[in-house]
Design a protein around this motif. Structure first.
Motif, PDB file in Angstrom:
ATOM      1  N   ILE A 144     170.465  34.543  58.662  1.00 39.12           N
ATOM      2  CA  ILE A 144     170.230  35.014  60.032  1.00 39.12           C
ATOM      3  C   ILE A 144     171.400  35.866  60.510  1.00 39.12           C
ATOM      4  CG2 ILE A 144     169.930  34.300  62.428  1.00 39.12           C
ATOM      5  CD1 ILE A 144     168.424  31.856  61.430  1.00 39.12           C
ATOM      6  N   ALA A 145     172.616  35.412  60.234  1.00 40.32           N
ATOM      7  CA  ALA A 145     173.804  36.150  60.671  1.00 40.32           C
ATOM      8  C   ALA A 145     173.876  37.528  60.031  1.00 40.32           C
ATOM      9  CB  ALA A 145     175.068  35.353  60.341  1.00 40.32           C
ATOM     10  N   LEU A 146     173.531  37.633  58.761  1.00 41.75           N
ATOM     11  CA  LEU A 146     173.562  38.928  58.086  1.00 41.75           C
ATOM     12  C   LEU A 146     172.617  39.918  58.751  1.00 41.75           C
ATOM     13  CD1 LEU A 146     174.434  40.794  55.801  1.00 41.75           C
ATOM     14  CD2 LEU A 146     172.727  39.693  54.328  1.00 41.75           C
ATOM     15  N   GLY A 147     171.443  39.462  59.139  1.00 44.13           N
ATOM     16  CA  GLY A 147     170.476  40.369  59.748  1.00 44.13           C
ATOM     17  C   GLY A 147     170.764  40.706  61.192  1.00 44.13           C
ATOM     18  N   THR A 148     171.439  39.800  61.905  1.00 42.91           N
ATOM     19  CA  THR A 148     171.601  39.991  63.352  1.00 42.91           C
ATOM     20  C   THR A 148     173.009  40.362  63.787  1.00 42.91           C
ATOM     21  OG1 THR A 148     172.064  37.622  63.674  1.00 42.91           O
ATOM     22  CG2 THR A 148     169.754  38.327  63.841  1.00 42.91           C
ATOM     23  N   SER A 149     174.025  39.998  63.002  1.00 39.47           N
ATOM     24  CA  SER A 149     175.402  40.052  63.502  1.00 39.47           C
ATOM     25  C   SER A 149     176.336  40.940  62.696  1.00 39.47           C
ATOM     26  CB  SER A 149     175.997  38.630  63.535  1.00 39.47           C
ATOM     27  OG  SER A 149     175.152  37.750  64.226  1.00 39.47           O
ATOM     28  N   THR A 150     175.810  41.750  61.813  1.00 39.10           N
ATOM     29  CA  THR A 150     176.694  42.585  60.994  1.00 39.10           C
ATOM     30  C   THR A 150     176.383  44.065  61.222  1.00 39.10           C
ATOM     31  OG1 THR A 150     175.208  42.353  59.065  1.00 39.10           O
ATOM     32  CG2 THR A 150     176.996  40.770  59.279  1.00 39.10           C
TER      33      THR A 150
END
Length: 485
Positions: A144-150
């Motif tokens: 989730i972090a890779l898709g939303t926060s990078t």
């Protein structure tokens, strides 16, 4: 003593913020501590330095906090975010569960949906998808972090994230600054993160490790109601998690084209306003004193994003009016969700402004500017360190540019470095070490996914910090060799 005061104030701010104290209380208190060590006038720094700079930040960027949170809440309540996520997961299927979660997160956040809205929608779907594919649950937060926060936060050209807007008044740039370098950085972050997660999936299968864990219940709802998480989350991003449950969610999801159209509107209108419409109009009147003696270069980027979000919100309401049974309540919740994050980040900016005014800060400034490698490396270190200390990419980035933005612009002009390159390096730099364990977004994501730092944080470090640093190094090298493109 002055330098010791800055260190003590930072330690005070970080320690109590990590323990869940409100930034609204900590930031002015820490600023006064730093000023007291330097024997500076406390009340003058509080009202004239801290408050004036915090107010200036709100004057520049609150429209983006407001419209971004409003758009995200309406996308959530209309079922649009869920429809897009479901379409991605059903299209790619369990065999590509990790890719489906990443792309769903990237699609909604690049289209302007607030990060925390995406968390609360994506987490339960990711849990079901990973369970069906028998992929370890511990990998869900990193996916989730890779898709939303990078890359959709810091690198992809035109992203409406507040972090991409902050450098625009300082450098006179647009949301599409250095598009070629941004696309390259995005590809590196996505490719490296996807490679790592697939590698971890393959290793788990070889060891016989499956999904694991019992039913998590409604972890998202519990996280939204957790005051400890709320206080830390609101300084990290632009949406107050407490407002997630307010308003009313639709019971019928929209068709995928209806759900996705507002996202395309954000990108298209942003592009047209930034590169075609605003540059073609005469804004000479902005130089007048009553308009603040500014220029279209200083405000045009924020205007572009604001108009894009406002237009997309209107399109969203028109297309989904019947699926928004409590429209006023949903809009109220979206507006309310923007207030605490905006004030929290503004308070961090006020703290940074006080520190930058202290005589001892000259030592810090000279040290940062003396770092070997040139302007781009110095800018990278400044944004990385401040984002890490504050646990906020937006707060750290604004503090760095408030204190040193003018100096970097002067040095860049002397060395022939285009402001677009400064923009892209500073944004990507702020989006690396902000993902340390105390970051509010990290804490919230783990809570929503029903996971812990021990289980999932290592993979977050790899995809959010290591991948971003590799991309940042590539941008610096390419920008130094070929300039901005």
């Amino acid at each position: 003593m002055g330098l010791l005061g800055i260190i003590v104030a930072l330690g005070f701010l970080i320690w109590l913020a990590y323990r869940g104290w409100s930034i609204l209380l900590l930031a002015p208190a820490a600023a006064l501590i730093a000023a007291a060590f330097s024997r500076e006038p406390l009340l003058a720094h509080w009202t004239q330095t801290f408050m004036s700079n915090a107010a200036q930040f709100l004057a520049q960027f609150f429209p983006l906090f407001l419209l971004g949170a409003l758009f995200g809440k309406l996308m959530d309540d209309s079922g649009s975010v869920k429809a897009i996520a479901r379409y991605m997961t059903e299209t790619l299927g369990p065999s590509r569960a990790i890719l489906a979660v990443i792309l769903a997160g990237a699609a909604v956040t690049y289209g302007g949906v607030s990060l925390f809205v995406a968390f609360f929608v994506l987490a339960p779907m990711a849990i079901e998808l990973f369970r069906a594919a028998n992929i370890p649950r511990r990998l869900i937060p990193a996916a989730i972090a890779l898709g939303t926060s990078t890359f959709t936060m810091s690198a992809l050209p035109g992203t409406p994230a507040i972090q991409n807007a902050i450098p625009m008044p300082f450098f006179g740039t647009t949301p599409f600054a250095a598009p070629g370098l941004g696309i390259i950085a995005s590809a590196i972050m996505l490719g490296f993160g996807l490679w790592w997660l697939r590698r971890e999936e393959d290793k788990a299968r070889l060891k016989g490790e499956g999904f694991g864990g019992a039913d998590l219940g409604d972890a998202g709802a519990a996280a939204a109601d957790d005051e400890f998480i709320r206080e830390r989350a609101t300084a990290a991003r632009e949406f107050d998690p407490a407002e997630i449950s307010h308003g009313q969610h639709t019971e019928t999801l929209p068709p995928i084209w209806v759900a996705a159209l507002p996202l395309f509107v954000v990108v298209l209108v942003n592009l047209l306003m930034a590169l075609i419409v605003l540059p073609s109009l005469d804004f000479a009147f902005l130089k007048e004193e009553r308009w603040g003696g500014t220029s279209i270069q200083a405000v045009g980027g924020v205007w572009s994003v604001a108009i894009a979000l406002a237009t997309a919100t209107l399109v969203l309401i028109i297309l989904n009016y019947e699926r928004l049974p409590a429209l006023r309540k949903s809009m109220d919740a979206g507006a309310n969700a923007s207030v605490l994050p905006a004030l929290s980040v503004a308070s961090l900016v006020g703290f940074g402004a006080v520190v930058a005014m202290l005589p001892a800060f000259a030592f810090v400034r000279d040290w940062v500017l003396s770092i070997g490698g040139g302007v781009l490396v110095s800018l990278t270190v400044a944004t990385n360190v401040l984002a890490a200390l504050t646990g906020s990419a937006s707060g750290g980035l604004t503090i760095a540019l408030d204190a040193l933005g003018g100096t970097y612009m002067h040095l860049a002009a002397d060395q022939g470095i285009h402001p677009d390159l400064l923009h892209r390096v500073s944004v990507i730099g702020a989006g690396t070490l902000d993902s340390l364990p105390h970051n509010g977004a990290v804490v919230s994501l783990l809570a929503v996914c029903g996971s812990t730092h021990r289980e999932s944080y290592r993979d977050i470090v790899v995809v959010c910090i290591l991948g971003a640093m590799i991309a940042l190094a590539a941008v610096i090298v390419l920008g130094s060799l070929f300039g901005s493109f």
